[in-house]
Design an enzyme around this catalytic site. Structure first.
Site, PDB file in Angstrom:
ATOM      1  N   LYS A  47       0.835  -1.215   0.000  1.00  0.00           N
ATOM      2  CA  LYS A  47       0.000   0.000   0.000  1.00  0.00           C
ATOM      3  C   LYS A  47       0.864   1.258   0.000  1.00  0.00           C
ATOM      4  CE  LYS A  47      -2.963  -0.915   3.168  1.00  0.00           C
ATOM      5  NZ  LYS A  47      -2.610  -0.852   4.467  1.00  0.00           N
ATOM      6  N   LYS A 220     -13.167 -13.511  -6.228  1.00  0.00           N
ATOM      7  CA  LYS A 220     -14.131 -13.535  -5.116  1.00  0.00           C
ATOM      8  C   LYS A 220     -13.635 -12.883  -3.820  1.00  0.00           C
ATOM      9  CE  LYS A 220     -17.725 -15.403  -5.416  1.00  0.00           C
ATOM     10  NZ  LYS A 220     -18.893 -14.769  -6.065  1.00  0.00           N
ATOM     11  N   GLY A 390      22.388  -2.814  14.800  1.00  0.00           N
ATOM     12  CA  GLY A 390      21.867  -3.936  15.566  1.00  0.00           C
ATOM     13  C   GLY A 390      21.873  -3.625  17.046  1.00  0.00           C
ATOM     14  N   CYS A 417      26.408   2.131  12.154  1.00  0.00           N
ATOM     15  CA  CYS A 417      25.980   2.205  13.544  1.00  0.00           C
ATOM     16  C   CYS A 417      26.646   1.122  14.394  1.00  0.00           C
ATOM     17  CB  CYS A 417      24.458   2.198  13.643  1.00  0.00           C
ATOM     18  SG  CYS A 417      23.908   2.972  15.178  1.00  0.00           S
ATOM     19  N   GLU A 441      27.142  -2.531  26.209  1.00  0.00           N
ATOM     20  CA  GLU A 441      25.904  -3.172  25.755  1.00  0.00           C
ATOM     21  C   GLU A 441      26.090  -4.695  25.728  1.00  0.00           C
ATOM     22  OE1 GLU A 441      24.558  -1.843  21.898  1.00  0.00           O
ATOM     23  OE2 GLU A 441      22.730  -3.048  21.992  1.00  0.00           O
ATOM     24  N   HIS A 546      23.061   6.238  10.405  1.00  0.00           N
ATOM     25  CA  HIS A 546      22.394   5.315   9.484  1.00  0.00           C
ATOM     26  C   HIS A 546      22.278   6.013   8.129  1.00  0.00           C
ATOM     27  CE1 HIS A 546      21.256   2.084  12.202  1.00  0.00           C
ATOM     28  NE2 HIS A 546      21.088   3.017  13.114  1.00  0.00           N
ATOM     29  N   GLU A 548      21.935   4.887   5.325  1.00  0.00           N
ATOM     30  CA  GLU A 548      20.954   4.252   4.435  1.00  0.00           C
ATOM     31  C   GLU A 548      19.602   4.957   4.491  1.00  0.00           C
ATOM     32  OE1 GLU A 548      22.166   3.015   7.235  1.00  0.00           O
ATOM     33  OE2 GLU A 548      20.711   1.803   8.344  1.00  0.00           O
TER      34      GLU A 548
END
Ligand code: GLN
Length: 599
Positions: A47, A220, A390, A417, A441, A546, A548
């Site tokens: 869409k 249908k 990630g 990143c 992290e 980022h 991209e």
């Protein structure tokens, strides 16, 4: 003359009418037209691709278009959604974390969008609840109709006013019949009446099945689902039939008959090899002409502007389609089974390939399967490697093994990143001798936390909307690879979404051993781009951003152009000097083998 509307006859906010139609300051009824795109049969029909392509072909005619996506979910934004389930989280310049469809709109319309272009049920309902506490409903019981629907209508009209749009494109998420989208449908039904004739156009996307056992297309499910739309009080003006193969005349006739839509407004929208072909497909089918007629926009359309825009776009398609050379680029991530998680990277490589006449073949490598012993074998045949963004621990060791391998073996590398943070950890461990180097992290108690939480993140609890988000300027070191890729620019703007960064206290140790931090924040000690000197490595570039997210077909992102060019050089093809994407020759045609047809 503007068509009549019913707004004047409706109450705005009063105690004695049942109507509730708040209007934003400066709203001019009839100035903006609305195209509403709804889905039937099933979700995932493309869409967003359809709606953005339709918006583009009206924009090509010189009209000002503004899209908005309405999402049924209760999350306030898409930031807390798992990319496995929902595809990538797209980040806008103003920091809004939104659905990946917003990326499609930005790429198609070549335009930066903002939080005005994205509304979730979470936002709509929070706003209503806040207004209730402020006593703004004048003693009324607050109801789905008219107050929540009123809030939806307000959002659409606010966008129309702020964007000074000729046409607002409203994409309603999910499908007709979903409980969570029902009040969006109700809101646009009410609003179509309020705005009056020739101001609203409803487009239904439907799906034509073709069971293999039957070997023919059947209409249908489409018929029955279009009836649901009628039951909601909406009669579609245009029906676009999605299918894998072109939808036959007989099937379209049946749909036209059951939905009371003239045959010339029932179109086939079948799969094709690049989404960028769809605008021309819609134009070829006459959908732009149908919308212009229904919305009485002929006077505003500019055929000369359209011709120029069309020629520029079609030149992209020509370049995209005529590949001369193929390079293999590996994407080393943990969401490799869900390509939607990396949608923008796929587009960035398509755009870069088109720029350079390269057919970019994508190889997906799951980082959880990689280690020092098998990395050479798993990465065999790759001419360039990307470690994308990630979160979390899974697959990290594999990514580190990968970056070590491409650094030592001089394979072109682009880190995005997390891909930059991994490059810093790898360099610290294997070049600087900090064997325990890590990110907090990954290891909260690491004795050598070269990657750590941003100072402002240390105070934050909870996960929603609190990363360093959105567009920030990056100051580039003159003469660096990143500066050259950007045509010698001293400052560029990139989009960010991260919680961790290079700890500034390790920067000089890393630099002493040869790592170059060539892009920094202008006002904080945040390292935003790193590279290795070209004498040491043909192309080793990573960014905390980022990139991209800001690639466009007509403006390929320079870091991706640099990666593909270096990959081509690796197979002996010289695709020109390292220079800005804008100044590159655009002569050579190309294509990409990972097709991103509407899905
Ligand atoms: N997990 C890292 C951080 O939060 C990287 C984020 C990303 O790749 N988007 O800083």
């Amino acid at each position: 003359m503007r068509p009549e509307n019913n707004l004047a006859r409706l109450g705005h906010l009063s105690e004695d009418t049942e109507f509730f139609t708040p209007l934003p300051a400066g709203y001019e009824p009839g100035k903006t037209k609305y195209v509403i795109v709804v889905g039937t049969v099933m979700s995932g029909l493309g869409k967003g691709i359809f709606s953005s392509s339709l918006a583009k072909i009206l924009q090509d005619k010189g009209l000002t278009v503004a899209p908005i996506k309405l999402e049924g979910y209760l999350n306030r934004d898409s930031g807390t959604l798992n990319p496995f389930r929902h595809g990538e989280v797209f980040v806008l310049d103003d920091g809004m974390e939104c659905d990946m469809d917003l990326g499609t709109y930005e790429r198609m319309l070549n335009k930066d969008l903002s939080r005005l272009n994205f509304a979730t049920s979470g936002q709509i309902l929070s706003s209503v609840l806040e207004k209730e506490r402020e006593g703004r409903y004048l003693g009324r019981d607050v109801q789905m109709i008219p107050h929540v629907t009123g809030e939806v209508k307000l959002r659409l009209r606010e966008l129309a006013t702020a964007a000074e749009a000729d046409v607002v494109f409203v994409e309603i998420g999910g499908t007709v019949g979903d409980v969570e989208n029902a009040y969006f449908i109700e809101a646009v039904r009410e609003m179509a009446f309020e705005e009056g004739p020739a101001n609203f156009c409803f487009v239904a996307l439907t799906y034509v099945v073709a069971p293999t056992a039957l070997g023919e297309q059947k209409s249908k499910p489409a018929q029955l689902n279009l009836k649901l739309l009628n039951a909601a009080g909406i009669h579609p003006d245009i029906i676009a039939c999605r299918a894998s193969a072109p939808v036959g005349k007989k099937v379209r006739e049946k749909i036209a008959l059951f939905a009371n839509v003239p045959m010339e407004r029932v179109f086939s929208m079948h799969d094709c090899d690049s989404v960028y072909i769809i605008p021309e497909m819609l134009r070829g089918a006459g959908i732009d002409a149908a919308v212009i007629e229904l919305l009485d926009l002929a006077e505003k359309a500019d055929p000369a502007a359209e011709e120029t825009a069309r020629a520029t776009w079609n030149a992209y398609i020509t370049r995209y389609r005529g590949a001369q050379h193929t390079v293999n680029i590996g994407i080393i991530g943990k969401y490799t089974t869900v390509r939607d998680s990396y949608a923008s990277i796929i587009h960035a490589l398509e755009h870069a390939g088109a720029q350079l006449g390269a057919n970019v073949h994508l190889e997906w490598v799951d980082s959880s399967d990689l280690n020092d012993d098998n990395v050479a074998e798993k990465l065999r045949g790759l001419h360039g490697v990307i470690v994308p963004g990630g979160f979390g621990v899974r697959g990290v060791d594999g990514k580190i093994a990968c970056v070590r391998y491409v650094r030592e073996n001089r394979i072109p590398y682009l880190g995005l990143c997390y891909g930059m943070q991994i490059a810093v950890i790898e360099f610290a461990r294997h070049v600087c001798g900090m064997t325990a180097a890590s990110s907090t992290e990954i290891e909260p108690d690491s004795p050598q936390p070269v990657i750590d939480l941003l100072p402002e993140q240390k105070k934050i609890e909870g996960l929603g909307g609190n990363m360093r988000l959105g567009g920030y300027d990056v100051v580039l070191t003159p003469g660096s690879l990143i500066s050259e890729l950007n045509g010698g620019a001293e400052r560029i703007r990139l989009r960010f979404r991260h919680r961790y960064e290079v700890d500034p206290q390790y920067v000089s140790a890393l630099q002493q051993r040869g790592l170059v931090f060539s892009g920094r924040s202008p006002d904080h000690p945040i390292m935003q781009v790193l590279e290795l000197p070209r004498a040491q490595h043909p192309f080793f570039l990573a960014t905390q951003a980022h990139p991209e997210l800001t690639t466009r077909p007509l403006r390929p992102q320079p870091m991706f152009v640099g990666l593909v060019r270096a990959a081509l050089r690796g197979i002996g093809i010289d695709a020109g000097a390292t220079t800005s994407a804008e100044t590159l020759p655009t002569a050579r045609p190309n294509s990409i083998t990972t097709a991103s047809a509407p899905a």
